[in-house]
Design a protein around this motif. Structure first.
Motif, PDB file in Angstrom:
ATOM      1  N   ASP A 153       0.822  -1.212   0.000  1.00  0.00           N
ATOM      2  CA  ASP A 153       0.000   0.000   0.000  1.00  0.00           C
ATOM      3  C   ASP A 153       0.860   1.268   0.000  1.00  0.00           C
ATOM      4  O   ASP A 153       0.401   2.322  -0.418  1.00  0.00           O
ATOM      5  CB  ASP A 153      -0.997   0.008   1.158  1.00  0.00           C
ATOM      6  N   HIS A 154       2.086   1.160   0.462  1.00  0.00           N
ATOM      7  CA  HIS A 154       2.992   2.313   0.441  1.00  0.00           C
ATOM      8  C   HIS A 154       4.397   1.834   0.734  1.00  0.00           C
ATOM      9  O   HIS A 154       4.595   0.748   1.264  1.00  0.00           O
ATOM     10  CB  HIS A 154       2.572   3.379   1.462  1.00  0.00           C
ATOM     11  N   ASP A 162      15.322  15.061   4.106  1.00  0.00           N
ATOM     12  CA  ASP A 162      15.559  15.720   5.385  1.00  0.00           C
ATOM     13  C   ASP A 162      14.273  16.085   6.128  1.00  0.00           C
ATOM     14  O   ASP A 162      14.266  16.133   7.344  1.00  0.00           O
ATOM     15  CB  ASP A 162      16.410  16.984   5.176  1.00  0.00           C
ATOM     16  N   ASP A 163      13.177  16.313   5.396  1.00  0.00           N
ATOM     17  CA  ASP A 163      11.940  16.784   6.031  1.00  0.00           C
ATOM     18  C   ASP A 163      11.406  15.819   7.085  1.00  0.00           C
ATOM     19  O   ASP A 163      10.895  16.243   8.119  1.00  0.00           O
ATOM     20  CB  ASP A 163      10.839  17.000   4.992  1.00  0.00           C
ATOM     21  N   GLU A 164      11.476  14.524   6.798  1.00  0.00           N
ATOM     22  CA  GLU A 164      10.877  13.556   7.715  1.00  0.00           C
ATOM     23  C   GLU A 164      11.476  12.178   7.478  1.00  0.00           C
ATOM     24  O   GLU A 164      11.508  11.710   6.351  1.00  0.00           O
ATOM     25  CB  GLU A 164       9.363  13.522   7.496  1.00  0.00           C
ATOM     26  N   TRP A 165      11.941  11.543   8.552  1.00  0.00           N
ATOM     27  CA  TRP A 165      12.530  10.208   8.482  1.00  0.00           C
ATOM     28  C   TRP A 165      11.577   9.187   9.093  1.00  0.00           C
ATOM     29  O   TRP A 165      10.808   9.485   9.989  1.00  0.00           O
ATOM     30  CB  TRP A 165      13.837  10.160   9.270  1.00  0.00           C
ATOM     31  N   PHE A 166      11.700   7.940   8.629  1.00  0.00           N
ATOM     32  CA  PHE A 166      10.947   6.800   9.162  1.00  0.00           C
ATOM     33  C   PHE A 166       9.442   7.077   9.141  1.00  0.00           C
ATOM     34  O   PHE A 166       8.762   7.044  10.147  1.00  0.00           O
ATOM     35  CB  PHE A 166      11.440   6.423  10.566  1.00  0.00           C
ATOM     36  N   ALA A 167       8.974   7.348   7.917  1.00  0.00           N
ATOM     37  CA  ALA A 167       7.570   7.717   7.743  1.00  0.00           C
ATOM     38  C   ALA A 167       7.125   7.378   6.325  1.00  0.00           C
ATOM     39  O   ALA A 167       7.946   7.150   5.449  1.00  0.00           O
ATOM     40  CB  ALA A 167       7.385   9.215   7.990  1.00  0.00           C
ATOM     41  N   HIS A 168       5.818   7.366   6.114  1.00  0.00           N
ATOM     42  CA  HIS A 168       5.282   7.207   4.770  1.00  0.00           C
ATOM     43  C   HIS A 168       4.220   8.256   4.463  1.00  0.00           C
ATOM     44  O   HIS A 168       3.472   8.137   3.499  1.00  0.00           O
ATOM     45  CB  HIS A 168       4.727   5.794   4.554  1.00  0.00           C
ATOM     46  N   ASP A 169       4.138   9.261   5.266  1.00  0.00           N
ATOM     47  CA  ASP A 169       3.239  10.368   5.000  1.00  0.00           C
ATOM     48  C   ASP A 169       3.782  11.605   5.709  1.00  0.00           C
ATOM     49  O   ASP A 169       4.609  11.481   6.595  1.00  0.00           O
ATOM     50  CB  ASP A 169       1.824  10.046   5.481  1.00  0.00           C
ATOM     51  N   PRO A 170       3.449  12.790   5.309  1.00  0.00           N
ATOM     52  CA  PRO A 170       2.428  13.191   4.337  1.00  0.00           C
ATOM     53  C   PRO A 170       2.967  13.399   2.921  1.00  0.00           C
ATOM     54  O   PRO A 170       2.228  13.804   2.036  1.00  0.00           O
ATOM     55  CB  PRO A 170       1.950  14.526   4.905  1.00  0.00           C
ATOM     56  N   HIS A 171       4.245  13.131   2.685  1.00  0.00           N
ATOM     57  CA  HIS A 171       4.870  13.444   1.401  1.00  0.00           C
ATOM     58  C   HIS A 171       4.716  12.309   0.390  1.00  0.00           C
ATOM     59  O   HIS A 171       4.680  11.148   0.760  1.00  0.00           O
ATOM     60  CB  HIS A 171       6.358  13.752   1.614  1.00  0.00           C
ATOM     61  N   TRP A 173       6.908  11.167  -1.900  1.00  0.00           N
ATOM     62  CA  TRP A 173       8.206  10.905  -2.488  1.00  0.00           C
ATOM     63  C   TRP A 173       8.201   9.528  -3.154  1.00  0.00           C
ATOM     64  O   TRP A 173       7.390   8.656  -2.837  1.00  0.00           O
ATOM     65  CB  TRP A 173       9.293  10.961  -1.416  1.00  0.00           C
ATOM     66  N   THR A 174       9.156   9.311  -4.047  1.00  0.00           N
ATOM     67  CA  THR A 174       9.275   8.041  -4.759  1.00  0.00           C
ATOM     68  C   THR A 174       9.358   6.878  -3.779  1.00  0.00           C
ATOM     69  O   THR A 174       8.765   5.823  -4.018  1.00  0.00           O
ATOM     70  CB  THR A 174      10.509   8.058  -5.673  1.00  0.00           C
ATOM     71  N   GLU A 175      10.063   7.039  -2.678  1.00  0.00           N
ATOM     72  CA  GLU A 175      10.194   5.959  -1.693  1.00  0.00           C
ATOM     73  C   GLU A 175       8.837   5.534  -1.139  1.00  0.00           C
ATOM     74  O   GLU A 175       8.656   4.387  -0.731  1.00  0.00           O
ATOM     75  CB  GLU A 175      11.108   6.385  -0.532  1.00  0.00           C
ATOM     76  N   ASN A 176       7.866   6.451  -1.112  1.00  0.00           N
ATOM     77  CA  ASN A 176       6.528   6.131  -0.617  1.00  0.00           C
ATOM     78  C   ASN A 176       5.601   5.592  -1.711  1.00  0.00           C
ATOM     79  O   ASN A 176       4.687   4.829  -1.418  1.00  0.00           O
ATOM     80  CB  ASN A 176       5.870   7.368  -0.011  1.00  0.00           C
ATOM     81  N   THR A 177       5.837   6.018  -2.955  1.00  0.00           N
ATOM     82  CA  THR A 177       4.880   5.707  -4.016  1.00  0.00           C
ATOM     83  C   THR A 177       5.337   4.610  -4.977  1.00  0.00           C
ATOM     84  O   THR A 177       4.507   4.025  -5.662  1.00  0.00           O
ATOM     85  CB  THR A 177       4.562   6.968  -4.846  1.00  0.00           C
ATOM     86  N   HIS A 178       6.622   4.320  -5.042  1.00  0.00           N
ATOM     87  CA  HIS A 178       7.122   3.277  -5.949  1.00  0.00           C
ATOM     88  C   HIS A 178       7.058   1.949  -5.198  1.00  0.00           C
ATOM     89  O   HIS A 178       7.962   1.589  -4.462  1.00  0.00           O
ATOM     90  CB  HIS A 178       8.555   3.586  -6.382  1.00  0.00           C
ATOM     91  N   ILE A 179       5.947   1.251  -5.378  1.00  0.00           N
ATOM     92  CA  ILE A 179       5.665   0.062  -4.565  1.00  0.00           C
ATOM     93  C   ILE A 179       5.624  -1.187  -5.439  1.00  0.00           C
ATOM     94  O   ILE A 179       5.394  -1.100  -6.643  1.00  0.00           O
ATOM     95  CB  ILE A 179       4.334   0.213  -3.794  1.00  0.00           C
TER      96      ILE A 179
END
Length: 196
Positions: A153-154, A162-171, A173-179
């Protein structure tokens, strides 16, 4: 539908399923730990391997790659780590870390690497449990006419932004969406096909 997160069923994802099961969660203090892959498999396999000639759709949902990282125990949390520390990543204060939260936590490079190693251990655990499910389905002959879809799912941002580590939201980014999306057809049809 077999999921450790009963809330999803109550929010509407249970619609259309004749059978829904959610293995019980564990509560440690104010933290809820959802059931792991072994419990999900135990709930799903009796239904999935019951002999029937009827077509079916089943959703088997795992939560093992999700935080808290390392919750599968030292065999998995320390699998890729030089040195395990059970306290690192054990509570919500280790997640969704803005630069300010990282500074307040005093996060060291070694702890950052350990968090990444624990995440990888959770993925390895999940891979193992999905493999066990597939082995049982194969033994029962349930895969011969079944299309299997594996989907996440993510993804997860570890320390890439740099904005946020160890997370899957609210951004987004490719790391969150390339699943991953893996589809297995009976008789190895389309085997090896990759779609960019």
């Amino acid at each position: 539908a077999f999921t450790p997160m009963e809330t999803l069923l109550k929010l509407g994802l249970g619609a259309g399923f004749d059978v829904t099961k959610s293995p019980p969660y564990t509560q440690i203090g104010d933290q809820v730990i959802l059931a792991g892959g072994d419990a999900v498999n135990a709930a799903a396999l009796p239904w999935l391997t019951a002999s029937s000639d009827q077509p079916f759709f089943a959703w088997v949902h795992y939560y093992d790659a999700h935080r808290c990282y390392g919750r599968q125990g030292p065999e998995w949390s320390g699998r890729y780590a030089q040195r395990d520390d059970p306290a690192v990543g054990a509570t919500e204060r280790w997640y969704q870390l803005t630069p300010e939260k990282r500074a307040a936590l005093g996060l060291t490079p070694a702890q950052t690497q350990l968090m990444k190693d624990k995440y990888d251990g959770g993925l390895a655990f999940l891979d193992d449990r999905v493999g066990r499910l597939l082995d049982e389905l194969s033994r029962a002959g349930a895969l011969k006419n079944t299309i299997l879809v594996v989907l996440a799912d993510h993804g997860e941002v570890l320390d890439e932004h740099d904005d946020e580590w160890f997370a899957h939201d609210p951004h987004l980014w490719t790391e969150n969406t390339h699943i991953p999306l893996l589809v297995r057809f009976p008789d190895a049809a389309h085997r090896g096909l990759r779609v960019p």
